[in-house]
Design an enzyme around this catalytic site. Structure first.
Site, PDB file in Angstrom:
ATOM      1  N   ARG A  35     -47.448  29.768 -34.410  1.00 47.16           N
ATOM      2  CA  ARG A  35     -46.181  30.477 -34.679  1.00 47.16           C
ATOM      3  C   ARG A  35     -46.385  31.523 -35.774  1.00 47.16           C
ATOM      4  O   ARG A  35     -47.009  31.261 -36.800  1.00 47.16           O
ATOM      5  CB  ARG A  35     -45.128  29.473 -35.123  1.00 47.16           C
ATOM      6  CG  ARG A  35     -43.760  30.078 -35.488  1.00 47.16           C
ATOM      7  CD  ARG A  35     -43.605  30.282 -36.973  1.00 47.16           C
ATOM      8  NE  ARG A  35     -42.251  30.695 -37.346  1.00 47.16           N
ATOM      9  CZ  ARG A  35     -41.912  31.163 -38.544  1.00 47.16           C
ATOM     10  NH1 ARG A  35     -42.823  31.281 -39.484  1.00 47.16           N
ATOM     11  NH2 ARG A  35     -40.685  31.520 -38.806  1.00 47.16           N
ATOM     12  N   VAL A  36     -45.893  32.720 -35.548  1.00 49.66           N
ATOM     13  CA  VAL A  36     -45.902  33.755 -36.583  1.00 49.66           C
ATOM     14  C   VAL A  36     -44.454  34.144 -36.854  1.00 49.66           C
ATOM     15  O   VAL A  36     -43.688  34.396 -35.918  1.00 49.66           O
ATOM     16  CB  VAL A  36     -46.706  34.992 -36.128  1.00 49.66           C
ATOM     17  CG1 VAL A  36     -46.664  36.078 -37.193  1.00 49.66           C
ATOM     18  CG2 VAL A  36     -48.157  34.602 -35.840  1.00 49.66           C
ATOM     19  N   GLY A  70     -37.337  33.275 -40.477  1.00 53.03           N
ATOM     20  CA  GLY A  70     -38.100  34.396 -39.944  1.00 53.03           C
ATOM     21  C   GLY A  70     -37.672  34.922 -38.596  1.00 53.03           C
ATOM     22  O   GLY A  70     -37.722  36.131 -38.350  1.00 53.03           O
ATOM     23  N   ASP A 118     -41.616  36.380 -39.571  1.00 54.49           N
ATOM     24  CA  ASP A 118     -41.377  37.785 -39.894  1.00 54.49           C
ATOM     25  C   ASP A 118     -42.354  38.354 -40.919  1.00 54.49           C
ATOM     26  O   ASP A 118     -42.638  39.553 -40.928  1.00 54.49           O
ATOM     27  CB  ASP A 118     -39.959  37.950 -40.469  1.00 54.49           C
ATOM     28  CG  ASP A 118     -39.807  37.169 -41.767  1.00 54.49           C
ATOM     29  OD1 ASP A 118     -40.049  35.945 -41.756  1.00 54.49           O
ATOM     30  OD2 ASP A 118     -39.476  37.781 -42.804  1.00 54.49           O
ATOM     31  N   THR A 122     -41.643  31.727 -49.329  1.00 55.61           N
ATOM     32  CA  THR A 122     -42.479  32.910 -49.099  1.00 55.61           C
ATOM     33  C   THR A 122     -42.468  33.788 -50.347  1.00 55.61           C
ATOM     34  O   THR A 122     -41.466  33.822 -51.061  1.00 55.61           O
ATOM     35  CB  THR A 122     -41.898  33.684 -47.890  1.00 55.61           C
ATOM     36  OG1 THR A 122     -42.151  32.930 -46.720  1.00 55.61           O
ATOM     37  CG2 THR A 122     -42.502  35.064 -47.742  1.00 55.61           C
ATOM     38  N   THR A 146     -37.684  37.442 -47.312  1.00 53.31           N
ATOM     39  CA  THR A 146     -37.943  36.013 -47.193  1.00 53.31           C
ATOM     40  C   THR A 146     -36.758  35.388 -46.493  1.00 53.31           C
ATOM     41  O   THR A 146     -35.658  35.935 -46.541  1.00 53.31           O
ATOM     42  CB  THR A 146     -38.154  35.361 -48.574  1.00 53.31           C
ATOM     43  OG1 THR A 146     -38.151  33.926 -48.421  1.00 53.31           O
ATOM     44  CG2 THR A 146     -37.060  35.733 -49.566  1.00 53.31           C
ATOM     45  N   GLY A 147     -36.983  34.259 -45.862  1.00 50.12           N
ATOM     46  CA  GLY A 147     -35.869  33.578 -45.204  1.00 50.12           C
ATOM     47  C   GLY A 147     -36.261  33.109 -43.823  1.00 50.12           C
ATOM     48  O   GLY A 147     -37.442  33.009 -43.490  1.00 50.12           O
TER      49      GLY A 147
HETATM   50  N1  ASP Z   1     -39.857  34.153 -43.562  1.00 45.50           N
HETATM   51  C1  ASP Z   1     -40.825  33.088 -43.539  1.00 45.50           C
HETATM   52  C2  ASP Z   1     -41.153  32.735 -42.125  1.00 45.50           C
HETATM   53  O1  ASP Z   1     -40.245  32.616 -41.324  1.00 45.50           O
HETATM   54  C3  ASP Z   1     -40.365  31.880 -44.258  1.00 45.50           C
HETATM   55  C4  ASP Z   1     -39.938  32.114 -45.668  1.00 45.50           C
HETATM   56  O2  ASP Z   1     -39.454  33.180 -46.034  1.00 45.50           O
HETATM   57  O3  ASP Z   1     -40.121  31.199 -46.465  1.00 45.50           O
HETATM   58  O4  ASP Z   1     -42.308  32.513 -41.838  1.00 45.50           O
END
Ligand code: ASP
Length: 313
Positions: free
Chosen positions: A207-208, A233, A210, A179, A230-231
């Site tokens: 799916r949505v 979600g 964070d 992300t 990021t991470g």
């Molecule tokens: N946070 C993002 C999600 O869960 C994924 C990501 O950070 O790469 O959609």
């Protein structure tokens, strides 16, 4: 780069995701975040708003197939790209977000349109696409966002799933968290934040995560801070971690608030991820509990970049 008579020295931070970036992908990640920081900071240095700068920086990252945003994003379980993006203006608290869009090359630009031209904060799916088109954005085929690397990755994820190998949610996972996001402080002292993603690999359509949810993957308020995360979600959403972090900046400063947010994510829900935080005084903080996070900072001292926050000194 020209520097005007600033009220404040502008600052721009970008990230390109927090995960275990493999050595052969480090250079692409580093170059990508530098390019985005350059483009965003160049605008700031010519007097543009923080909103314009974060939009431009994130557009560069969406256009770069290295990252999980725009073309080159992870695929849903049925092989499509579904994109989510959020933008927020710290001066007015106006926010705009889109989710599950399949026909927009640059969802961050659609998020800005929602912010500026809609009475709403969040539009999803076909409604978001129709709104973007009505406001001048071209609709493209979803196939134009899909690349072979991601078809292969989806196939491998499905093979792991059918072999009963659970998808690890920890650092070192072959699933990346690519992300992208940006936070900026402009010469007028205004903050803005932007986050854009293709979400997670093999996600259920619809799916949505964070990233596009206000207060979760991003937030901006001139009275506290601007943030992009990021991470993984789902845990980030459950903790409304973006708002949690910005609320702590006035008391703790952005460095400590960033570290505390990631420690809280892990202690409370075993989550992993990364954060960039920028205060209205130009101080910033970054943290991640994954092996790496691609980042770049640009301010009056020039550009610094890295794939681990310890590289910032
Ligand atoms: N946070 C993002 C999600 O869960 C994924 C990501 O950070 O790469 O959609």
């Amino acid at each position: 780069m020209t520097h005007g008579p600033f009220l404040r020295s502008p600052v721009l931070l970008v990230h390109g995701g927090a995960w275990d970036i493999p050595p052969d992908q480090l250079q692409a990640h580093t170059f990508g975040v530098i390019r985005a920081a350059d483009v965003g900071y160049d605008l700031l240095s010519r007097g543009a708003s923080a909103l314009a700068a974060v939009e431009a920086a994130v557009t560069v990252l969406e256009d770069d197939e290295t990252f999980d945003a725009g073309r080159g994003s992870f695929l849903t379980a049925d092989g499509r790209v579904q994109l989510d993006a959020l933008m927020m203006d710290g001066a007015t608290l106006r926010a705009g977000a889109v989710a599950c869009v399949e026909k927009l090359k640059n969802p961050i630009q659609a998020a800005r349109l929602v912010l500026e031209r809609s009475p709403h904060v969040y539009l999803v799916g076909q409604g978001a696409e129709a709104f973007a088109q009505k406001n001048g954005m071209a609709l493209i085929d979803n196939a134009d966002l899909v690349i072979d690397r991601e078809r292969d990755r989806l196939q491998a994820a499905k093979a792991r799933a059918s072999a009963g190998i659970p998808d690890s949610t920890f650092a070192g996972d072959p699933n990346s968290h690519d992300t992208v996001g940006a936070v900026a402080l402009d010469a007028d002292g205004n903050l803005a934040a932007a986050t854009s993603t293709g979400g997670t690999l093999n996600k259920t359509p619809g799916r949505v995560g964070d990233s596009s949810v206000i207060g979760c993957g991003g937030y901006a308020d001139n009275r506290s801070a601007a943030v992009s995360l990021t991470g993984w979600g789902e845990p980030i959403m459950k903790l409304v971690l973006g708002k949690w972090a910005v609320d702590r900046v006035p008391l703790l400063g952005p460095e400590q608030a960033a570290e505390d947010a990631i420690a809280y994510l892990h202690a409370r829900l075993g989550g992993h991820g990364g954060i960039i935080l920028l205060g209205p005084d130009g101080r910033f903080g970054m943290a991640h509990n994954t092996p790496r996070m691609a980042w770049a900072v640009c301010d009056e001292d020039g550009v610094r970049t890295g794939t681990h926050v310890a590289e910032e000194s």
